[in-house]
Design a protein around this motif. Structure first.
Motif, short mmCIF file in Angstrom:
data_model
loop_
_atom_site.label_atom_id
_atom_site.label_comp_id
_atom_site.label_asym_id
_atom_site.label_seq_id
_atom_site.Cartn_x
_atom_site.Cartn_y
_atom_site.Cartn_z
N ASP A 89 57.53 3.79 45.89
CA ASP A 89 58.03 4.79 46.82
C ASP A 89 59.35 5.33 46.29
OD1 ASP A 89 58.89 6.38 48.85
OD2 ASP A 89 58.98 4.81 50.38
N LEU A 90 59.28 6.45 45.58
CA LEU A 90 60.47 7.03 44.96
C LEU A 90 61.07 8.15 45.79
CD1 LEU A 90 59.31 7.21 41.22
CD2 LEU A 90 60.47 5.34 42.42
N SER A 91 60.51 8.44 46.95
CA SER A 91 61.00 9.57 47.74
C SER A 91 61.76 9.14 48.98
CB SER A 91 59.83 10.48 48.12
OG SER A 91 58.86 9.77 48.87
N SER A 92 61.22 8.19 49.75
CA SER A 92 61.87 7.82 51.01
C SER A 92 62.62 6.50 50.94
CB SER A 92 60.81 7.74 52.13
OG SER A 92 59.84 6.74 51.83
N ASN A 93 62.40 5.71 49.91
CA ASN A 93 63.05 4.42 49.78
C ASN A 93 64.40 4.61 49.08
OD1 ASN A 93 63.79 1.81 48.46
ND2 ASN A 93 61.91 1.10 49.45
N ALA A 94 65.49 4.29 49.79
CA ALA A 94 66.83 4.55 49.26
C ALA A 94 67.10 3.78 47.97
CB ALA A 94 67.89 4.20 50.31
N ALA A 95 66.70 2.50 47.93
CA ALA A 95 66.95 1.69 46.74
C ALA A 95 66.24 2.26 45.52
CB ALA A 95 66.51 0.25 46.99
N ASN A 96 65.00 2.72 45.71
CA ASN A 96 64.25 3.29 44.59
C ASN A 96 64.78 4.65 44.17
OD1 ASN A 96 62.59 1.04 44.59
ND2 ASN A 96 61.01 2.00 45.85
N ARG A 97 65.24 5.43 45.13
CA ARG A 97 65.83 6.73 44.79
C ARG A 97 67.10 6.54 43.98
NH1 ARG A 97 66.57 8.72 50.56
NH2 ARG A 97 68.03 10.17 49.57
N ASP A 216 60.46 17.57 42.48
CA ASP A 216 60.57 18.58 43.52
C ASP A 216 60.17 18.05 44.88
OD1 ASP A 216 61.41 20.35 41.63
OD2 ASP A 216 59.42 21.22 41.30
N SER A 217 59.32 17.02 44.94
CA SER A 217 58.82 16.53 46.21
C SER A 217 59.62 15.36 46.75
CB SER A 217 57.36 16.08 46.07
OG SER A 217 57.27 15.03 45.13
N SER A 218 60.65 14.89 46.02
CA SER A 218 61.39 13.71 46.48
C SER A 218 62.69 14.11 47.14
CB SER A 218 61.69 12.79 45.29
OG SER A 218 62.55 13.42 44.39
N ALA A 219 63.15 13.26 48.06
CA ALA A 219 64.39 13.53 48.77
C ALA A 219 65.55 13.49 47.80
CB ALA A 219 64.60 12.47 49.86
N ASP A 220 66.59 14.34 48.07
CA ASP A 220 67.79 14.46 47.25
C ASP A 220 67.47 14.90 45.83
OD1 ASP A 220 69.41 13.72 49.30
OD2 ASP A 220 69.44 11.60 48.74
N ASN A 221 66.24 15.39 45.61
CA ASN A 221 65.82 15.77 44.26
C ASN A 221 66.10 14.63 43.29
OD1 ASN A 221 64.65 17.57 42.51
ND2 ASN A 221 66.56 18.58 41.99
N SER A 222 65.82 13.40 43.73
CA SER A 222 66.31 12.22 43.02
C SER A 222 65.68 11.99 41.67
CB SER A 222 66.08 10.97 43.87
OG SER A 222 64.70 10.76 44.06
N SER A 223 64.54 12.59 41.39
CA SER A 223 63.91 12.36 40.10
C SER A 223 64.24 13.43 39.09
CB SER A 223 62.37 12.31 40.26
OG SER A 223 62.01 11.28 41.12
N ALA A 224 65.07 14.41 39.46
CA ALA A 224 65.28 15.55 38.58
C ALA A 224 65.91 15.16 37.27
CB ALA A 224 66.14 16.60 39.27
N SER A 225 66.69 14.08 37.27
CA SER A 225 67.32 13.69 36.02
C SER A 225 66.49 12.71 35.23
CB SER A 225 68.69 13.07 36.31
OG SER A 225 68.51 11.80 36.86
#
Length: 327
Positions: A89-97, A216-225
């Motif tokens: 869960d890379l979108s809603s889980n804070a630790a994973n984000r 693009d689909s994850s919160a805070d655009n966390s995977s963009a980097s």
């Protein structure tokens, strides 16, 4: 965005300069830069506050991610842990984000600067990186492997010829804390010059694009980097040219001789002792099994990169921690 000083702005500019040196495709770079600039303007403050269990403000989080001090880098092992019970869960889980963001920044910039990577390693950063080699998301696994390759590259720190063994002169060689890679600008130069064994730019950019699109689909655009492996394939130098005999694991009151009459302590008892003990501890965890299990097809060049890192580690163990060169 609030930037506290001209120096901070210069460091942020250098951060983006390093990103440009790592990325070979203009199209991918454009998407990557857009995501990073969005994160700069709107840092994931709530997620980092949750992981670190203390209230942070945007300025503090911005510094942690883009212009970290050595003390900030010592926090990265915590940021890299993620949620091992729910790693996908890379979108809603804070630790994973937070894990995705921290690993991306470490791979892109901070892992290419020894002044920043060293305190991360000393704080235990190698262990979560080793655990990430088995992550179900191949992009995260690939980034972790690349950071480990960077950490063992002789241009960053020469593990086979440590500073205290360099002609009895601790100031020669790539001494920890005095490496040539001590700024974002020099990290950018290293990124541009050290990818001699990298896979093709086409394969690298394919995975980069997939990662940017997924963000693009994850919160805070966390995977963009998060960009994938294969840009810099670097590893440790062979220790076959090190003179004198193989060194043994030290006892608490024993010094070892090298270079004839020079009597020097084992590096694990010297100025870089924490570094050496942290690298040694990888033998007790999932590091080597994960390298051996890594499928050669999980990303371009994965098998070769894993074997490269495993070869370095076994050579290092044999040279510095075995009795008479026997593992």
């Amino acid at each position: 965005m609030a930037v506290s000083s001209t120096d901070d702005m210069a460091n942020i500019d250098a951060f983006f300069g390093c990103v440009k040196a790592v990325c070979s495709s203009d199209e991918t770079l454009e998407q990557l830069m857009a995501g990073l600039k969005k994160r700069l303007n709107h840092p994931p403050t709530a997620a980092l506050s949750s992981v670190l269990q203390k209230e942070l403000d945007d300025t503090t989080v911005r510094q942690l991610l883009f212009t970290p001090t050595p003390a900030d880098m010592a926090v990265y092992p915590v940021l890299l842990q993620g949620d091992t019970n729910n790693p996908t869960d890379l979108s809603s889980n804070a630790a994973n984000r937070v894990q995705t963001v921290a690993l991306g920044h470490l791979y892109l910039v901070h892992g290419r600067c020894w002044e920043r990577l060293k305190p991360c390693i000393e704080a235990g950063g190698l262990r979560p990186l080793a655990a990430l080699l088995s992550h179900p998301n191949p992009m995260l696994a690939s980034q972790a492997l690349q950071v480990l390759l960077l950490a063992t590259h002789p241009d960053m720190y020469d593990w086979h010829h440590p500073p205290s063994y360099a002609d009895n002169n601790s100031s020669s060689g790539n001494s920890a804390g005095t490496s040539s890679h001590t700024s974002d600008k020099s990290a950018a130069q290293h990124a541009a010059s050290s990818n001699t064994n990298s896979p093709s730019a086409d394969s690298t950019d394919t995975v980069l694009k997939a990662n940017v699109n997924a963000s693009d689909s994850s919160a805070d655009n966390s995977s963009a980097s998060s960009n994938a492996a294969g840009i810099n394939t670097v590893g440790g130098r062979s220790c076959s040219d090190r003179d004198s005999t193989q060194q043994h694991a030290p006892s608490s009151d024993k010094s070892l001789s090298c270079k004839g009459s020079n009597v020097l302590r084992h590096p694990s008892q010297g100025q870089d002792g924490v570094l050496w003990r942290e690298l040694l501890q990888l033998q007790e965890g999932p590091f080597m099994p994960a390298l051996l299990r890594l499928s050669p097809d999980v990303w371009p060049g994965a098998g070769h990169q894993a074997l490269q890192l495993l070869a370095f580690y076994l050579l290092w163990l044999r040279a510095w921690w075995s009795k008479e060169g026997v593992l």
